[in-house]
Scaffold this motif. Sequence first.
Motif, PDB file in Angstrom:
ATOM      1  N   GLU A   1     -51.749   1.598 -59.135  1.00  0.00           N
ATOM      2  CA  GLU A   1     -52.054   1.628 -60.561  1.00  0.00           C
ATOM      3  C   GLU A   1     -50.737   1.706 -61.310  1.00  0.00           C
ATOM      4  N   GLY A   2     -50.673   1.060 -62.462  1.00  0.00           N
ATOM      5  CA  GLY A   2     -49.442   1.114 -63.231  1.00  0.00           C
ATOM      6  C   GLY A   2     -49.548   0.323 -64.518  1.00  0.00           C
ATOM      7  N   GLU A   3     -48.391   0.152 -65.135  1.00  0.00           N
ATOM      8  CA  GLU A   3     -48.319  -0.566 -66.402  1.00  0.00           C
ATOM      9  C   GLU A   3     -47.165  -1.549 -66.343  1.00  0.00           C
ATOM     10  N   VAL A   4     -47.406  -2.719 -66.887  1.00  0.00           N
ATOM     11  CA  VAL A   4     -46.342  -3.717 -67.009  1.00  0.00           C
ATOM     12  C   VAL A   4     -46.244  -4.096 -68.481  1.00  0.00           C
ATOM     13  N   LYS A   5     -45.093  -4.599 -68.863  1.00  0.00           N
ATOM     14  CA  LYS A   5     -44.939  -5.078 -70.234  1.00  0.00           C
ATOM     15  C   LYS A   5     -44.441  -6.512 -70.194  1.00  0.00           C
ATOM     16  N   PHE A   6     -44.904  -7.284 -71.151  1.00  0.00           N
ATOM     17  CA  PHE A   6     -44.472  -8.665 -71.299  1.00  0.00           C
ATOM     18  C   PHE A   6     -43.502  -8.724 -72.463  1.00  0.00           C
ATOM     19  N   ILE A   7     -42.329  -9.230 -72.177  1.00  0.00           N
ATOM     20  CA  ILE A   7     -41.316  -9.458 -73.206  1.00  0.00           C
ATOM     21  C   ILE A   7     -40.866 -10.897 -73.058  1.00  0.00           C
ATOM     22  N   GLY A   8     -40.971 -11.640 -74.122  1.00  0.00           N
ATOM     23  CA  GLY A   8     -40.570 -13.045 -74.059  1.00  0.00           C
ATOM     24  C   GLY A   8     -41.365 -13.848 -73.054  1.00  0.00           C
ATOM     25  N   GLY A   9     -42.606 -13.470 -72.849  1.00  0.00           N
ATOM     26  CA  GLY A   9     -43.474 -14.211 -71.940  1.00  0.00           C
ATOM     27  C   GLY A   9     -43.284 -13.901 -70.466  1.00  0.00           C
ATOM     28  N   ARG A  10     -42.544 -12.847 -70.155  1.00  0.00           N
ATOM     29  CA  ARG A  10     -42.298 -12.481 -68.756  1.00  0.00           C
ATOM     30  C   ARG A  10     -42.733 -11.037 -68.515  1.00  0.00           C
ATOM     31  N   PRO A  11     -43.349 -10.761 -67.344  1.00  0.00           N
ATOM     32  CA  PRO A  11     -43.774  -9.392 -67.036  1.00  0.00           C
ATOM     33  C   PRO A  11     -42.631  -8.567 -66.444  1.00  0.00           C
ATOM     34  N   TYR A  12     -42.552  -7.302 -66.876  1.00  0.00           N
ATOM     35  CA  TYR A  12     -41.534  -6.371 -66.388  1.00  0.00           C
ATOM     36  C   TYR A  12     -42.190  -5.031 -66.074  1.00  0.00           C
ATOM     37  N   GLY A  13     -41.536  -4.267 -65.214  1.00  0.00           N
ATOM     38  CA  GLY A  13     -41.982  -2.918 -64.906  1.00  0.00           C
ATOM     39  C   GLY A  13     -41.621  -2.536 -63.483  1.00  0.00           C
ATOM     40  N   ASP A  14     -41.587  -1.238 -63.228  1.00  0.00           N
ATOM     41  CA  ASP A  14     -41.235  -0.746 -61.889  1.00  0.00           C
ATOM     42  C   ASP A  14     -42.171  -1.288 -60.822  1.00  0.00           C
ATOM     43  N   LEU A  15     -43.429  -1.466 -61.165  1.00  0.00           N
ATOM     44  CA  LEU A  15     -44.398  -1.970 -60.202  1.00  0.00           C
ATOM     45  C   LEU A  15     -44.036  -3.362 -59.698  1.00  0.00           C
ATOM     46  N   LEU A  16     -43.327  -4.130 -60.521  1.00  0.00           N
ATOM     47  CA  LEU A  16     -42.959  -5.503 -60.166  1.00  0.00           C
ATOM     48  C   LEU A  16     -41.511  -5.657 -59.718  1.00  0.00           C
ATOM     49  N   HIS A  17     -40.721  -4.618 -59.892  1.00  0.00           N
ATOM     50  CA  HIS A  17     -39.300  -4.678 -59.576  1.00  0.00           C
ATOM     51  C   HIS A  17     -39.092  -4.715 -58.061  1.00  0.00           C
ATOM     52  N   HIS A  18     -38.248  -5.636 -57.582  1.00  0.00           N
ATOM     53  CA  HIS A  18     -38.078  -5.828 -56.142  1.00  0.00           C
ATOM     54  C   HIS A  18     -37.502  -4.614 -55.420  1.00  0.00           C
ATOM     55  N   LYS A  19     -36.801  -3.725 -56.124  1.00  0.00           N
ATOM     56  CA  LYS A  19     -36.241  -2.539 -55.467  1.00  0.00           C
ATOM     57  C   LYS A  19     -37.037  -1.260 -55.746  1.00  0.00           C
ATOM     58  N   ARG A  20     -37.760  -1.220 -56.854  1.00  0.00           N
ATOM     59  CA  ARG A  20     -38.461   0.010 -57.244  1.00  0.00           C
ATOM     60  C   ARG A  20     -39.951   0.015 -56.912  1.00  0.00           C
ATOM     61  N   SER A  21     -40.491  -1.138 -56.617  1.00  0.00           N
ATOM     62  CA  SER A  21     -41.927  -1.240 -56.394  1.00  0.00           C
ATOM     63  C   SER A  21     -42.346  -0.674 -55.049  1.00  0.00           C
ATOM     64  N   SER A  22     -43.513  -0.055 -55.032  1.00  0.00           N
ATOM     65  CA  SER A  22     -44.090   0.412 -53.772  1.00  0.00           C
ATOM     66  C   SER A  22     -44.990  -0.655 -53.157  1.00  0.00           C
ATOM     67  N   LEU A  23     -45.150  -1.781 -53.862  1.00  0.00           N
ATOM     68  CA  LEU A  23     -46.004  -2.862 -53.365  1.00  0.00           C
ATOM     69  C   LEU A  23     -45.269  -3.713 -52.337  1.00  0.00           C
ATOM     70  N   SER A  24     -46.047  -4.313 -51.451  1.00  0.00           N
ATOM     71  CA  SER A  24     -45.472  -5.265 -50.506  1.00  0.00           C
ATOM     72  C   SER A  24     -45.020  -6.508 -51.280  1.00  0.00           C
ATOM     73  N   LEU A  25     -44.120  -7.272 -50.696  1.00  0.00           N
ATOM     74  CA  LEU A  25     -43.619  -8.492 -51.335  1.00  0.00           C
ATOM     75  C   LEU A  25     -44.776  -9.429 -51.687  1.00  0.00           C
ATOM     76  N   GLU A  26     -45.697  -9.618 -50.762  1.00  0.00           N
ATOM     77  CA  GLU A  26     -46.817 -10.529 -50.987  1.00  0.00           C
ATOM     78  C   GLU A  26     -47.711 -10.043 -52.126  1.00  0.00           C
ATOM     79  N   CYS A  27     -47.944  -8.747 -52.183  1.00  0.00           N
ATOM     80  CA  CYS A  27     -48.782  -8.205 -53.248  1.00  0.00           C
ATOM     81  C   CYS A  27     -48.079  -8.307 -54.592  1.00  0.00           C
ATOM     82  N   ARG A  28     -46.797  -8.026 -54.628  1.00  0.00           N
ATOM     83  CA  ARG A  28     -46.028  -8.168 -55.870  1.00  0.00           C
ATOM     84  C   ARG A  28     -46.118  -9.601 -56.391  1.00  0.00           C
TER      85      ARG A  28
END
Length: 76
Positions: free
Chosen positions: A33-60
Motif C-alpha cells: 500500500e502506498g501513494e504515488v504522485k504524478f508530476i509532468g505526466g510521470r509517476p513518482y514515489g518511494d514505492l516506485l523508486h528502484h532503490k527504495r521500493s520494497s516491490l519486486s522489479l516485475e511488480c514495480r
Amino acid sequence: MHSLTIIDSIKTEYNTLFVKIKGYDSNGDRPFEGEVKFIGGRPYGDLLHHKRSSLSLECREYVIEKLMSKYLREEF
C-alpha cells in the motif's frame, strides 16, 4: 499474479496528482500500500523508486504500466 487497486486520487491546484494505491506483489508474496504522485505526466514515489521500493522489479514495472495506462486514459 500481481494486482493493483486505486483507493483514491486528488489533483492539487498546482496540477500535481496524488494517487493512493494498494495491491499484491506475487513475486514477494505480500500485499503493499502506498501513494504515488504524478508530476509532468510521470509517476513518482518511494514505492516506485528502484532503490527504495520494497516491490519486486516485475511488480514495480506492472504498477507503473497500470498507473500510466490509467493516467493516459484520464481515469483519475
